[in-house]
Structures are given as structure tokens and as C-alpha cells.
Design an enzyme around this catalytic site. Structure first.
Site, PDB file in Angstrom:
ATOM      1  N   ASP A  39       7.841 -38.537  37.174  1.00 33.01           N
ATOM      2  CA  ASP A  39       6.386 -37.505  36.811  1.00 33.01           C
ATOM      3  C   ASP A  39       7.566 -37.113  36.061  1.00 33.01           C
ATOM      4  OD1 ASP A  39       3.672 -37.201  38.540  1.00 33.01           O
ATOM      5  OD2 ASP A  39       4.051 -35.766  37.128  1.00 33.01           O
ATOM      6  N   ILE A  40       5.721 -36.455  35.219  1.00 31.91           N
ATOM      7  CA  ILE A  40       6.130 -35.488  34.196  1.00 31.91           C
ATOM      8  C   ILE A  40       6.315 -34.428  34.751  1.00 31.91           C
ATOM      9  CG2 ILE A  40       3.879 -35.594  32.953  1.00 31.91           C
ATOM     10  CD1 ILE A  40       5.491 -35.965  30.399  1.00 31.91           C
ATOM     11  N   GLU A 105      -6.268 -38.503  38.673  1.00 29.59           N
ATOM     12  CA  GLU A 105      -6.190 -38.321  37.553  1.00 29.59           C
ATOM     13  C   GLU A 105      -6.232 -39.636  36.293  1.00 29.59           C
ATOM     14  OE1 GLU A 105      -4.040 -35.247  36.390  1.00 29.59           O
ATOM     15  OE2 GLU A 105      -4.860 -33.537  37.543  1.00 29.59           O
ATOM     16  N   VAL A 106      -5.904 -41.007  36.439  1.00 28.13           N
ATOM     17  CA  VAL A 106      -4.828 -41.275  36.005  1.00 28.13           C
ATOM     18  C   VAL A 106      -5.135 -42.919  36.573  1.00 28.13           C
ATOM     19  CG1 VAL A 106      -2.707 -42.900  34.889  1.00 28.13           C
ATOM     20  CG2 VAL A 106      -2.749 -40.485  35.290  1.00 28.13           C
ATOM     21  N   HIS A 110      -1.437 -46.075  40.953  1.00 30.00           N
ATOM     22  CA  HIS A 110       0.377 -45.427  41.157  1.00 30.00           C
ATOM     23  C   HIS A 110       0.392 -44.702  42.621  1.00 30.00           C
ATOM     24  CE1 HIS A 110      -2.683 -42.640  39.424  1.00 30.00           C
ATOM     25  NE2 HIS A 110      -1.968 -41.831  40.379  1.00 30.00           N
TER      26      HIS A 110
HETATM   27  P1  AMP Z   1      -2.927 -38.789  40.349  1.00 35.19           P
HETATM   28  O1  AMP Z   1      -3.733 -37.358  40.425  1.00 35.19           O
HETATM   29  O2  AMP Z   1      -2.195 -39.145  41.421  1.00 35.19           O
HETATM   30  O3  AMP Z   1      -3.912 -39.229  39.618  1.00 35.19           O
HETATM   31  O4  AMP Z   1      -1.331 -38.409  39.532  1.00 35.19           O
HETATM   32  C1  AMP Z   1      -1.584 -38.518  37.880  1.00 35.19           C
HETATM   33  C2  AMP Z   1       0.117 -38.387  37.993  1.00 35.19           C
HETATM   34  O5  AMP Z   1       0.514 -38.638  36.400  1.00 35.19           O
HETATM   35  C3  AMP Z   1       0.496 -36.334  38.197  1.00 35.19           C
HETATM   36  O6  AMP Z   1       0.809 -36.222  38.823  1.00 35.19           O
HETATM   37  C4  AMP Z   1       0.879 -35.984  36.536  1.00 35.19           C
HETATM   38  O7  AMP Z   1       2.102 -35.718  36.333  1.00 35.19           O
HETATM   39  C5  AMP Z   1       1.420 -37.633  36.014  1.00 35.19           C
HETATM   40  N1  AMP Z   1       1.380 -38.117  34.524  1.00 35.19           N
HETATM   41  C6  AMP Z   1       0.765 -38.254  33.551  1.00 35.19           C
HETATM   42  N2  AMP Z   1       1.492 -38.180  32.841  1.00 35.19           N
HETATM   43  C7  AMP Z   1       1.998 -38.784  32.654  1.00 35.19           C
HETATM   44  C8  AMP Z   1       3.562 -39.396  32.257  1.00 35.19           C
HETATM   45  N3  AMP Z   1       3.121 -39.711  30.686  1.00 35.19           N
HETATM   46  N4  AMP Z   1       4.562 -39.598  32.585  1.00 35.19           N
HETATM   47  C9  AMP Z   1       4.815 -39.487  33.944  1.00 35.19           C
HETATM   48  N5  AMP Z   1       3.796 -38.856  34.613  1.00 35.19           N
HETATM   49  C10 AMP Z   1       3.055 -38.403  34.241  1.00 35.19           C
END
Ligand code: AMP
Length: 127
Positions: A39-40, A105-106, A110
Site C-alpha cells: 500500500d502506498i 475508495e478504489v 482489494h
Molecule cells: P480503500 O479505502 O479500502 O479503497 O483502500 C484503498 C487503498 O489503496 C488505500 O489504503 C490507499 O493508500 C491505497 N492506494 C491508493 N493508490 C495506491 C497506489 N497507487 N499504490 C498502492 N496503494 C494505493
């Protein structure tokens, strides 16, 4: 931004772009079902994301639509990643956010793997 279950898959989401190699990631594990990367913005000493190598928006989407063999292969991969990270002994936590209340968020399923220290209470209390 949050995503709700039932939305169409967005091919431009950041994890789709990572899977296509358009955005760099720090890989941990890969097989035909899953890709795992750091995770970033880590929330624990170990914070790894495991994503299916197919277009599923959320847990609801994946559990309803992915073929059984793919679902089994994906979840086996999650366990394998935790093993390879050395977390079986000390323990770890899995977290999957799904939809608005969880602040997903994504919009690509995941699984978060957290570990590397005692992780504290499961949820922040607001009462
Ligand atoms: P969620 O809130 O469960 O959707 O988590 C999304 C996660 O993706 C968060 O912990 C972010 O830090 C992580 N994230 C977003 N962009 C990236 C990226 N480019 N590489 C790695 N992790 C990411």
C-alpha cells in the site's frame, strides 16, 4: 470518494492501471488469480493489498459474479501472501472495504493485509 455496489467497472481505476503496468507498484506476489503489492500509504509496518486479476468492483460484485474456481484461487492467494510475508506466526488482519459506509475508495476489489505489530481494536468507536 466512495463507491457503491452495483456500479459498472471503471477500466481507468488506479488498480486496473497497476494491473496493466501503467502505474508502478511494489509487488509482493503474483499468480494467475491475484496480484499483491505494498500500500502506498501504509497503516501498519506491513500493509499489503491483494487484488484479483479480473474486473470486479467490490466484494459484492466478486462474490456474485466470479467463477467458483477463480474465487477459490483468489482467496488461497490471500492466505499464501500472508504466509510469504511471515505473518502466520505473529498474526495479521484482513480488511475489505465495500461501498459507501466503509469508504471504499478504489473501485476494484482489494483485500488489505495488516501486520507487523499488535493491531489494536478492530474498529474505532464513535459512541
Ligand atoms: P480503500 O479505502 O479500502 O479503497 O483502500 C484503498 C487503498 O489503496 C488505500 O489504503 C490507499 O493508500 C491505497 N492506494 C491508493 N493508490 C495506491 C497506489 N497507487 N499504490 C498502492 N496503494 C494505493
Amino acid at each position: 470518494m466512495s463507491v457503491t455496489n452495483g456500479v459498472a467497472y471503471d477500466e481507468g481505476n488506479i488498480f486496473a492501471r497497476i494491473l496493466r503496468g501503467e502505474i508502478p507498484a511494489k509487488p509482493v506476489f503474483e499468480n494467475e488469480f491475484a496480484f499483491a503489492f505494498h500500500d502506498i500509504n501504509p497503516q501498519a509496518p506491513v500493509h499489503v493489498l491483494v487484488i484479483p486479476k479480473a474486473a470486479y468492483v467490490s466484494m459484492a460484485d466478486f462474490s456474485a459474479k466470479a467463477p467458483a474456481e477463480f474465487q477459490a484461487g483468489f482467496w488461497r492467494s490471500v492466505g499464501e501472501v500472508a504466509r510469504q510475508l511471515g505473518l502466520e506466526g505473529p498474526g495479521y488482519r484482513l480488511l475489505v472495504n465495500a461501498g459507501t459506509d466503509s469508504h471504499q475508495e478504489v473501485p476494484h476489489l482489494h483485500v488489505h493485509i495488516f501486520g507487523g505489530r499488535p493491531l489494536g481494536p478492530m474498529l474505532v468507536r464513535h459512541d
